[in-house]
Design an enzyme around this catalytic site. Structure first.
Site, mmCIF file in Angstrom:
data_model
loop_
_atom_site.group_PDB
_atom_site.id
_atom_site.type_symbol
_atom_site.label_atom_id
_atom_site.label_comp_id
_atom_site.label_asym_id
_atom_site.label_seq_id
_atom_site.Cartn_x
_atom_site.Cartn_y
_atom_site.Cartn_z
ATOM 1 N N TYR A 70 0.876 -1.121 -0.066
ATOM 2 C CA TYR A 70 0.001 0.000 0.028
ATOM 3 C C TYR A 70 0.810 1.304 -0.112
ATOM 4 O O TYR A 70 1.892 1.390 0.854
ATOM 5 C CB TYR A 70 -0.882 0.019 1.088
ATOM 6 C CG TYR A 70 -2.408 0.262 0.807
ATOM 7 C CD1 TYR A 70 -2.728 1.500 0.174
ATOM 8 C CD2 TYR A 70 -3.494 -0.648 0.955
ATOM 9 C CE1 TYR A 70 -3.973 1.794 -0.292
ATOM 10 C CE2 TYR A 70 -4.635 -0.526 0.600
ATOM 11 C CZ TYR A 70 -5.041 0.588 -0.074
ATOM 12 O OH TYR A 70 -6.206 0.852 -0.509
ATOM 13 N N GLU A 72 -0.093 5.083 -0.492
ATOM 14 C CA GLU A 72 -0.959 6.425 -0.907
ATOM 15 C C GLU A 72 -0.043 7.508 -0.637
ATOM 16 O O GLU A 72 0.788 7.567 0.375
ATOM 17 C CB GLU A 72 -2.063 6.526 0.300
ATOM 18 C CG GLU A 72 -3.339 5.627 -0.122
ATOM 19 C CD GLU A 72 -4.330 6.050 1.077
ATOM 20 O OE1 GLU A 72 -5.538 5.664 0.766
ATOM 21 O OE2 GLU A 72 -3.943 6.808 1.948
ATOM 22 N N ASP A 216 -4.336 14.370 -25.424
ATOM 23 C CA ASP A 216 -4.765 12.934 -24.893
ATOM 24 C C ASP A 216 -3.880 12.124 -25.683
ATOM 25 O O ASP A 216 -4.441 11.649 -26.750
ATOM 26 C CB ASP A 216 -6.086 12.705 -24.969
ATOM 27 C CG ASP A 216 -6.575 11.321 -24.150
ATOM 28 O OD1 ASP A 216 -5.382 10.806 -23.956
ATOM 29 O OD2 ASP A 216 -7.636 10.825 -24.085
ATOM 30 N N THR A 242 -1.690 6.471 -21.882
ATOM 31 C CA THR A 242 -1.798 5.283 -21.324
ATOM 32 C C THR A 242 -0.342 4.731 -21.381
ATOM 33 O O THR A 242 0.389 5.164 -22.258
ATOM 34 C CB THR A 242 -2.580 4.210 -22.214
ATOM 35 O OG1 THR A 242 -2.263 4.174 -23.699
ATOM 36 C CG2 THR A 242 -4.125 4.799 -21.969
ATOM 37 N N LYS A 245 -0.882 0.146 -24.963
ATOM 38 C CA LYS A 245 -0.946 0.501 -26.323
ATOM 39 C C LYS A 245 0.614 0.719 -27.027
ATOM 40 O O LYS A 245 1.427 -0.235 -26.657
ATOM 41 C CB LYS A 245 -1.683 1.872 -26.593
ATOM 42 C CG LYS A 245 -2.917 1.928 -25.976
ATOM 43 C CD LYS A 245 -3.742 2.986 -26.245
ATOM 44 C CE LYS A 245 -5.226 2.878 -25.599
ATOM 45 N NZ LYS A 245 -6.086 3.951 -25.581
ATOM 46 N N ARG A 251 -0.929 -1.976 -18.354
ATOM 47 C CA ARG A 251 -2.089 -1.387 -18.502
ATOM 48 C C ARG A 251 -2.117 0.025 -17.510
ATOM 49 O O ARG A 251 -1.697 -0.365 -16.334
ATOM 50 C CB ARG A 251 -3.469 -2.180 -18.422
ATOM 51 C CG ARG A 251 -3.484 -3.099 -19.119
ATOM 52 C CD ARG A 251 -4.890 -3.965 -19.144
ATOM 53 N NE ARG A 251 -5.608 -2.691 -19.655
ATOM 54 C CZ ARG A 251 -5.682 -2.945 -21.276
ATOM 55 N NH1 ARG A 251 -4.901 -3.607 -21.880
ATOM 56 N NH2 ARG A 251 -6.485 -2.008 -21.711
HETATM 57 C C1 PLP Z 1 -7.188 4.382 -24.540
HETATM 58 C C2 PLP Z 1 -7.464 5.708 -24.637
HETATM 59 C C3 PLP Z 1 -7.953 6.187 -23.476
HETATM 60 C C4 PLP Z 1 -8.191 5.349 -22.072
HETATM 61 O O1 PLP Z 1 -7.467 4.423 -21.662
HETATM 62 P P1 PLP Z 1 -8.092 3.500 -20.620
HETATM 63 O O2 PLP Z 1 -6.512 2.979 -20.102
HETATM 64 O O3 PLP Z 1 -8.708 2.545 -21.501
HETATM 65 O O4 PLP Z 1 -9.092 4.161 -19.588
HETATM 66 C C5 PLP Z 1 -8.122 7.781 -23.317
HETATM 67 N N1 PLP Z 1 -7.877 8.551 -24.113
HETATM 68 C C6 PLP Z 1 -7.504 8.106 -25.770
HETATM 69 C C7 PLP Z 1 -7.566 9.077 -26.547
HETATM 70 C C8 PLP Z 1 -7.251 6.741 -25.747
HETATM 71 O O5 PLP Z 1 -6.928 6.306 -27.100
#
Ligand code: PLP
Length: 424
Positions: A70, A72, A216, A242, A245, A251
């Protein structure tokens, strides 16, 4: 990675890591699912644009005793005891991320990409604020204003789209909408846009209306790490991503920003939107950032794009309409109407042949196309020749019937069998 961290205590020298046999003996039901999934992943083609194969080192960090801890708070300021070692892991992850992406500050605690975006909004916006983002019908993510998501419920989203002819972002439209709506933030980033966003143009528009720019970059982050895509870091106030990907880590999510926003971002992640950090995942992120800083990863990122270009050309030659006329990234969007099927039918027939991918919105009409990516197959070691073969297999899957169609899964297995994604 120039700084060496003092590690306060020796790790138990007999630690050997988790054993699959232990799971098989204790819980054969779940063990069978793991085995079946490993078989599925290694006997069919993984073309889902958001997926990849992590390295054994990343998996080792994930399935480690750090999962028990843990933690935090942040390194040096935790709410729990016994955090000396995980503090070192998080400091290493942060240092590697800032070095890799040339950012002043990194937060590596977001549990997912969506959590990263939630924290970015929490740091910069108040409920009800106006936000300009790509519409979901054009490739915006759920967190970009979907009514089914917190973003659409708590903020007032205005959508920009893409040009119906070219499929490209129309910066004139973005500017017009920004001038009219005066958003508090502009979001650039998408789940399916196969071209590089013009980050400088977004920055100029944001500055003109006094908006924050949030990139993003969940999809291209790995390409950015490998120098195969331009970076939003010099332009955006906050970059969300992320770590899975193309980036090929565990993840999870991450946020990059300048020093002036660092404290707000950190507080928005913890304690505002999350509790304890997942230290096994933070350590696995450090491992992935270390891998992404190597020449081998740079070569990988460029191969991902080269493969996507060849696959897109192959699909076009086979009669698909490739969105935006090609790709600059790992992503391909294609309309299979020229082969007499819509995206949903195509996805079903491709899946039956052992080729796994998604559908996507089309910028025109209301049908759906297919969305695929080359991150996973490139990790497996496939190159341009295999991409050309995949394009041919696609058409075969959409065109053939009866005996011919029944032979396709074996042909796909033969192809992937030459590129095993798991050692041993
Ligand atoms: C994959 C993705 C997310 C979210 O990722 P998660 O880990 O599935 O929550 C957010 N924004 C974009 C543009 C993405 O491609």
């Amino acid at each position: 990675m120039s700084v060496t961290h003092h590690v306060p205590a020796a790790v138990h020298p007999t630690y050997e890591g988790p054993s699959f046999d232990t799971l098989r003996r204790q819980d054969p039901q779940i063990a069978d699912i793991l085995l079946g999934e490993a078989h599925r992943q290694s006997s069919t083609l993984q073309l889902i644009a958001a997926e990849n194969f992590t390295s054994p080192a990343v998996l080792a960090a994930l399935g480690s005793p750090l999962a028990n801890k843990y933690a935090e708070g942040y390194p040096g300021a935790r709410h729990h005891g016994g955090c000396e070692l995980v503090d070192a892991a998080e400091r290493i992850a942060v240092e590697r991320a800032t070095a890799l992406f040339g950012a002043e500050h990194a937060n590596v605690q977001p549990h997912s990409g969506s959590s990263a975006v939630l924290a970015a909004y929490a740091a910069l916006l108040k409920p009800g604020d106006k936000v300009l983002a790509m519409g979901l019908a054009y490739g915006g993510h759920l967190t970009h204003g979907s009514p089914a998501n917190f973003s659409g419920r708590w903020f007032d989203f205005v959508a920009y789209g893409v040009d119906a002819e070219t499929g490209l972002i129309d910066y004139h439209q973005v500017r017009t909408l920004a001038r009219h709506h005066r958003p508090k933030a502009i979001v650039c980033g998408s789940i399916s846009y196969p071209r590089h966003p013009d980050y400088a143009a977004f920055r100029e528009i944001a500055d003109e209306v006094g908006a924050y720019l949030i990139a993003d970059a969940a999809h291209p982050m790995g390409l950015i790490a490998g120098g195969a895509a331009p970076s939003p870091v010099p332009y955006a106030d906050v970059v969300c991503a992320t770590t899975h990907k193309v980036l090929r880590g565990p993840r999870g999510g991450m946020i990059l920003c300048g020093s002036e926003l660092a404290e707000r971002i950190d507080r928005a992640v913890f304690p505002f939107t999350q509790g304890g950090a997942q230290m096994h995942s933070v350590a696995a992120k450090a491992v992935a950032f270390g891998e992404a800083a190597t020449p081998a990863y740079t070569a990988y990122a460029h191969q991902v794009v080269a493969n996507a270009r060849v696959l897109a050309e192959g699909l076009e030659a086979e009669g698909f309409t490739v969105l935006t006329g090609g790709t600059d990234t790992h992503l391909i969007g294609a309309d299979p109407a020229g082969l007499g099927v819509d995206g949903r039918t195509a996805r079903g027939r491709l899946a039956a042949a052992g080729m796994v991918l998604d559908t996507c919105a089309l910028p025109y009409g209301d049908g759906r196309g297919i969305r695929l990516g080359t991150a996973a197959v490139t990790t497996q070691g496939m190159g341009q020749r295999e991409m050309a073969r995949i394009a041919v297999l696609f058409t075969a899957a959409l065109r053939s019937e009866g005996e011919q169609a029944r032979e396709l899964p074996a042909q796909v297995r033969e192809l992937v069998g030459r590129f095993p994604p798991f050692a041993g």
